[in-house]
Design an enzyme around this catalytic site. Sequence first.
Site, PDB file in Angstrom:
ATOM      1  N   ARG A 227       0.848  -1.185   0.000  1.00 12.42           N
ATOM      2  CA  ARG A 227       0.000   0.000   0.000  1.00 12.42           C
ATOM      3  C   ARG A 227       0.887   1.241   0.000  1.00 12.42           C
ATOM      4  O   ARG A 227       1.878   1.328   0.737  1.00 12.42           O
ATOM      5  CB  ARG A 227      -0.930   0.018   1.221  1.00 12.42           C
ATOM      6  CG  ARG A 227      -2.062  -1.014   1.148  1.00 12.42           C
ATOM      7  CD  ARG A 227      -3.027  -0.701   0.016  1.00 12.42           C
ATOM      8  NE  ARG A 227      -4.153  -1.612  -0.059  1.00 12.42           N
ATOM      9  CZ  ARG A 227      -4.244  -2.631  -0.911  1.00 12.42           C
ATOM     10  NH1 ARG A 227      -3.232  -2.878  -1.734  1.00 12.42           N
ATOM     11  NH2 ARG A 227      -5.320  -3.388  -0.937  1.00 12.42           N
ATOM     12  N   GLU A 256      -2.111   7.867  -4.114  1.00 10.64           N
ATOM     13  CA  GLU A 256      -3.237   7.222  -4.804  1.00 10.64           C
ATOM     14  C   GLU A 256      -4.561   7.579  -4.153  1.00 10.64           C
ATOM     15  O   GLU A 256      -4.660   7.742  -2.935  1.00 10.64           O
ATOM     16  CB  GLU A 256      -3.088   5.697  -4.737  1.00 10.64           C
ATOM     17  CG  GLU A 256      -2.160   5.103  -5.753  1.00 10.64           C
ATOM     18  CD  GLU A 256      -2.138   3.583  -5.658  1.00 10.64           C
ATOM     19  OE1 GLU A 256      -3.087   2.953  -6.149  1.00 10.64           O
ATOM     20  OE2 GLU A 256      -1.179   3.044  -5.092  1.00 10.64           O
ATOM     21  N   HIS A 285      -0.303   0.148  -9.719  1.00 10.05           N
ATOM     22  CA  HIS A 285      -1.058  -0.725  -8.817  1.00 10.05           C
ATOM     23  C   HIS A 285      -1.594  -1.955  -9.552  1.00 10.05           C
ATOM     24  O   HIS A 285      -2.791  -2.253  -9.530  1.00 10.05           O
ATOM     25  CB  HIS A 285      -2.215   0.048  -8.174  1.00 10.05           C
ATOM     26  CG  HIS A 285      -2.669  -0.552  -6.868  1.00 10.05           C
ATOM     27  ND1 HIS A 285      -2.938   0.204  -5.753  1.00 10.05           N
ATOM     28  CD2 HIS A 285      -2.897  -1.834  -6.509  1.00 10.05           C
ATOM     29  CE1 HIS A 285      -3.333  -0.585  -4.758  1.00 10.05           C
ATOM     30  NE2 HIS A 285      -3.302  -1.838  -5.206  1.00 10.05           N
TER      31      HIS A 285
END
Length: 310
Positions: A227, A256, A285
């Site tokens: 993440r 993001e 991603h």
Amino acid sequence: MKVLHLDTNHPLLIDQFAALGFENHEDYTSSKEEIENKIHEYDGVVIRSRFTIDQQFLDKATNLKFIGRVGAGLENIDSKYAKQKDIFLASAPEGNRNAVGEHTLGMLLALMNKLTKANREVKKGKWDREGNRGDELDGKTVGIIGYGNMGKAFAKKLNGFEVEVICYDIIGGVGDENARQVGIMEFQQKSDVVSLHVPQTESTIGMINSEFIDGFHKPFWLLNTARGKCVVTKDLVQGLKSGKISGAGLDVLEYEKKSFENMFIQKPKAFKYLRKAKNVLLTPHVAGWTKQSKEKLAQTIVDKVKERFC
């Protein structure tokens, strides 16, 4: 059971739910407010990352029995509140762990051998062999932070290399034949490569910061397919500039959007550096985003819901 699908997924999910006798409804365009106005009609919800399922949403979902999150993490769901309401949460880290492991290894080899830099230069007519001399993985120590589904999958991919693999995790006893679990001091002393495979939680947000980076005894390669918010980008850039970090492979970024579906609007100064750095590899991603994982993710959700309710 009536199930509302909020994101498109592999068709097997709807087909197999229908075979179980579920009534499938699809809504991929309505606003969150519009969904909240009808969510009380449904027993199940299937979502990727379209929006956050928060306490307000769950309070309106008075008949909800399960949430299927077609992905690995649950950070876009108020998991604690959902469990209080006895809602079954089904995520699918088993479905894309192999894809993440392969992508992570691919990023590492591409970085160490300067593949993207060399490719870009040759296509421009530049033939620089010495400037693209690589660094071999064999003989290195690979450190994995977070030794769950994703971390274990990456460790397994390293079996063919002559490397030492160590792992650090807040849960004890997770090491296996592919990685030896160590404390943070040994981890920072020995690691030549650091690969991040943790969920996004209050304790992992910002965990890769200047203090953490400075704690390493030697320069290391950083990989993040977990993440984006786990890495403080400005501190990463400082580490790259100082040489504490040899290079970085980032499939996720601090900036993001929560949906993961669109790129951020503003371009911070630190990101501009990452875009230009020759020792930084960026992907959007997609570490767990393969043709095969799309099917496996959907199948995992079906299997977990079937086991619980059928």
